[in-house]
Design a protein around this motif. Structure first.
Motif, PDB file in Angstrom:
ATOM      1  N   VAL A  21       0.081 -10.273   5.104  1.00  0.00           N
ATOM      2  CA  VAL A  21       1.039 -10.075   3.888  1.00  0.00           C
ATOM      3  C   VAL A  21       2.016 -11.248   2.951  1.00  0.00           C
ATOM      4  CG1 VAL A  21       3.259  -8.898   3.277  1.00  0.00           C
ATOM      5  CG2 VAL A  21       1.970  -7.600   5.194  1.00  0.00           C
ATOM      6  N   PRO A  22       0.959 -11.281   1.642  1.00  0.00           N
ATOM      7  CA  PRO A  22       2.062 -12.470   1.217  1.00  0.00           C
ATOM      8  C   PRO A  22       3.746 -12.322   0.895  1.00  0.00           C
ATOM      9  CG  PRO A  22       0.440 -11.548  -0.558  1.00  0.00           C
ATOM     10  CD  PRO A  22       0.629 -10.366   0.473  1.00  0.00           C
ATOM     11  N   GLU A  23       3.745 -13.356   1.241  1.00  0.00           N
ATOM     12  CA  GLU A  23       4.975 -14.214   1.710  1.00  0.00           C
ATOM     13  C   GLU A  23       6.584 -13.455   0.345  1.00  0.00           C
ATOM     14  OE1 GLU A  23       8.555 -18.135   1.944  1.00  0.00           O
ATOM     15  OE2 GLU A  23       6.193 -17.566   2.730  1.00  0.00           O
ATOM     16  N   GLY A  24       7.327 -13.178   0.230  1.00  0.00           N
ATOM     17  CA  GLY A  24       7.985 -11.784  -0.990  1.00  0.00           C
ATOM     18  C   GLY A  24       7.935 -10.174  -0.517  1.00  0.00           C
ATOM     19  N   VAL A  25       6.720  -9.637   0.079  1.00  0.00           N
ATOM     20  CA  VAL A  25       6.718  -8.690  -0.135  1.00  0.00           C
ATOM     21  C   VAL A  25       6.958  -8.351   1.241  1.00  0.00           C
ATOM     22  CG1 VAL A  25       4.603  -7.126   0.106  1.00  0.00           C
ATOM     23  CG2 VAL A  25       4.121  -9.121  -1.406  1.00  0.00           C
ATOM     24  N   ASP A  26       7.550  -7.266   0.869  1.00  0.00           N
ATOM     25  CA  ASP A  26       8.210  -5.957   1.415  1.00  0.00           C
ATOM     26  C   ASP A  26       7.649  -5.603   2.593  1.00  0.00           C
ATOM     27  OD1 ASP A  26      10.048  -4.448   3.736  1.00  0.00           O
ATOM     28  OD2 ASP A  26      11.382  -3.933   2.096  1.00  0.00           O
ATOM     29  N   ALA A  27       7.142  -6.159   3.707  1.00  0.00           N
ATOM     30  CA  ALA A  27       5.973  -5.406   4.913  1.00  0.00           C
ATOM     31  C   ALA A  27       6.299  -3.659   4.905  1.00  0.00           C
ATOM     32  CB  ALA A  27       5.521  -6.002   6.078  1.00  0.00           C
ATOM     33  N   GLU A  28       7.470  -3.716   5.425  1.00  0.00           N
ATOM     34  CA  GLU A  28       8.024  -2.389   6.410  1.00  0.00           C
ATOM     35  C   GLU A  28       7.619  -1.094   4.870  1.00  0.00           C
ATOM     36  OE1 GLU A  28      11.607  -1.520   7.707  1.00  0.00           O
ATOM     37  OE2 GLU A  28      11.494  -3.178   9.169  1.00  0.00           O
ATOM     38  N   LEU A  29       7.864  -1.319   3.374  1.00  0.00           N
ATOM     39  CA  LEU A  29       7.612  -0.867   2.296  1.00  0.00           C
ATOM     40  C   LEU A  29       6.416  -0.860   1.773  1.00  0.00           C
ATOM     41  CD1 LEU A  29       9.025   0.576   0.171  1.00  0.00           C
ATOM     42  CD2 LEU A  29       9.467  -1.124  -1.319  1.00  0.00           C
ATOM     43  N   LEU A  30       5.597  -2.322   2.367  1.00  0.00           N
ATOM     44  CA  LEU A  30       4.553  -1.734   2.148  1.00  0.00           C
ATOM     45  C   LEU A  30       3.367  -0.764   2.697  1.00  0.00           C
ATOM     46  CD1 LEU A  30       1.583  -2.842   0.577  1.00  0.00           C
ATOM     47  CD2 LEU A  30       1.701  -4.947   1.845  1.00  0.00           C
ATOM     48  N   ALA A  31       4.592  -0.724   4.177  1.00  0.00           N
ATOM     49  CA  ALA A  31       3.360   0.403   4.710  1.00  0.00           C
ATOM     50  C   ALA A  31       3.751   1.340   4.812  1.00  0.00           C
ATOM     51  CB  ALA A  31       4.268  -0.216   6.524  1.00  0.00           C
ATOM     52  N   LYS A  32       5.410   1.813   4.441  1.00  0.00           N
ATOM     53  CA  LYS A  32       5.694   2.961   4.204  1.00  0.00           C
ATOM     54  C   LYS A  32       4.268   4.060   2.629  1.00  0.00           C
ATOM     55  CE  LYS A  32       9.646   3.241   5.468  1.00  0.00           C
ATOM     56  NZ  LYS A  32      11.625   3.577   4.731  1.00  0.00           N
ATOM     57  N   VAL A  33       3.594   2.604   1.792  1.00  0.00           N
ATOM     58  CA  VAL A  33       3.464   2.771   0.766  1.00  0.00           C
ATOM     59  C   VAL A  33       1.916   3.463   0.479  1.00  0.00           C
ATOM     60  CG1 VAL A  33       2.663   2.183  -1.526  1.00  0.00           C
ATOM     61  CG2 VAL A  33       5.145   2.064  -0.868  1.00  0.00           C
ATOM     62  N   LEU A  34       1.964   2.740   2.032  1.00  0.00           N
ATOM     63  CA  LEU A  34      -0.306   3.080   2.020  1.00  0.00           C
ATOM     64  C   LEU A  34       0.043   3.974   3.055  1.00  0.00           C
ATOM     65  CD1 LEU A  34      -1.022  -0.945   2.755  1.00  0.00           C
ATOM     66  CD2 LEU A  34      -1.474   0.894   0.436  1.00  0.00           C
ATOM     67  N   SER A  35       1.080   4.125   3.901  1.00  0.00           N
ATOM     68  CA  SER A  35       0.716   5.755   4.783  1.00  0.00           C
ATOM     69  C   SER A  35       0.877   6.624   4.592  1.00  0.00           C
ATOM     70  CB  SER A  35       1.702   5.138   6.234  1.00  0.00           C
ATOM     71  OG  SER A  35       3.030   5.749   5.306  1.00  0.00           O
ATOM     72  N   ASN A  36       1.494   6.729   3.048  1.00  0.00           N
ATOM     73  CA  ASN A  36       1.588   7.888   2.157  1.00  0.00           C
ATOM     74  C   ASN A  36      -0.229   8.048   1.215  1.00  0.00           C
ATOM     75  OD1 ASN A  36       1.090   9.652  -0.736  1.00  0.00           O
ATOM     76  ND2 ASN A  36       3.430   9.150  -0.798  1.00  0.00           N
ATOM     77  N   PRO A  37      -0.411   9.554   1.824  1.00  0.00           N
ATOM     78  CA  PRO A  37      -2.351  10.169   1.142  1.00  0.00           C
ATOM     79  C   PRO A  37      -2.353   9.733  -0.152  1.00  0.00           C
ATOM     80  CG  PRO A  37      -1.407  11.416   2.611  1.00  0.00           C
ATOM     81  CD  PRO A  37      -0.102  10.216   2.587  1.00  0.00           C
ATOM     82  N   GLU A  38      -1.263  10.248  -0.542  1.00  0.00           N
ATOM     83  CA  GLU A  38      -1.121  10.155  -2.852  1.00  0.00           C
ATOM     84  C   GLU A  38      -1.420   8.731  -2.547  1.00  0.00           C
ATOM     85  OE1 GLU A  38       1.927  12.968  -3.669  1.00  0.00           O
ATOM     86  OE2 GLU A  38       0.910  14.134  -3.235  1.00  0.00           O
ATOM     87  N   MET A  39      -0.759   7.805  -2.613  1.00  0.00           N
ATOM     88  CA  MET A  39      -0.782   6.600  -3.259  1.00  0.00           C
ATOM     89  C   MET A  39      -1.521   5.434  -2.283  1.00  0.00           C
ATOM     90  SD  MET A  39       2.455   5.595  -4.553  1.00  0.00           S
ATOM     91  CE  MET A  39       1.988   4.150  -4.600  1.00  0.00           C
ATOM     92  N   ALA A  40      -2.206   6.043  -1.427  1.00  0.00           N
ATOM     93  CA  ALA A  40      -3.857   5.111  -0.896  1.00  0.00           C
ATOM     94  C   ALA A  40      -4.421   5.725  -1.905  1.00  0.00           C
ATOM     95  CB  ALA A  40      -3.385   5.699   0.102  1.00  0.00           C
TER      96      ALA A  40
END
Length: 51
Positions: A21-40
């Motif tokens: 995860v690049p610096e400045g990216v919220d890793a927890e938010l990214l994980a939430k977004v990617l765990s959503n099947p529609e967003m993935a």
């Protein structure tokens, strides 16, 4: 920063995936977004075109 996503909860036949995860990216938010099947489903084809 590294983010370990345990996708086995969503997909029982898959292994752990580690993503840089690049610096400045919220890793927890990214994980939430990617765990959503529609967003993935929306982001996967986009990511393939960027590679």
């Amino acid at each position: 920063m590294r983010l370990a996503a345990h996708v086995s909860e969503l997909h029982p036949n898959t292994a752990e995936i580690t993503v840089a995860v690049p610096e400045g990216v919220d890793a927890e938010l990214l994980a939430k977004v990617l765990s959503n099947p529609e967003m993935a489903a929306l982001l996967t084809p986009l990511a393939k075109t960027i590679k």
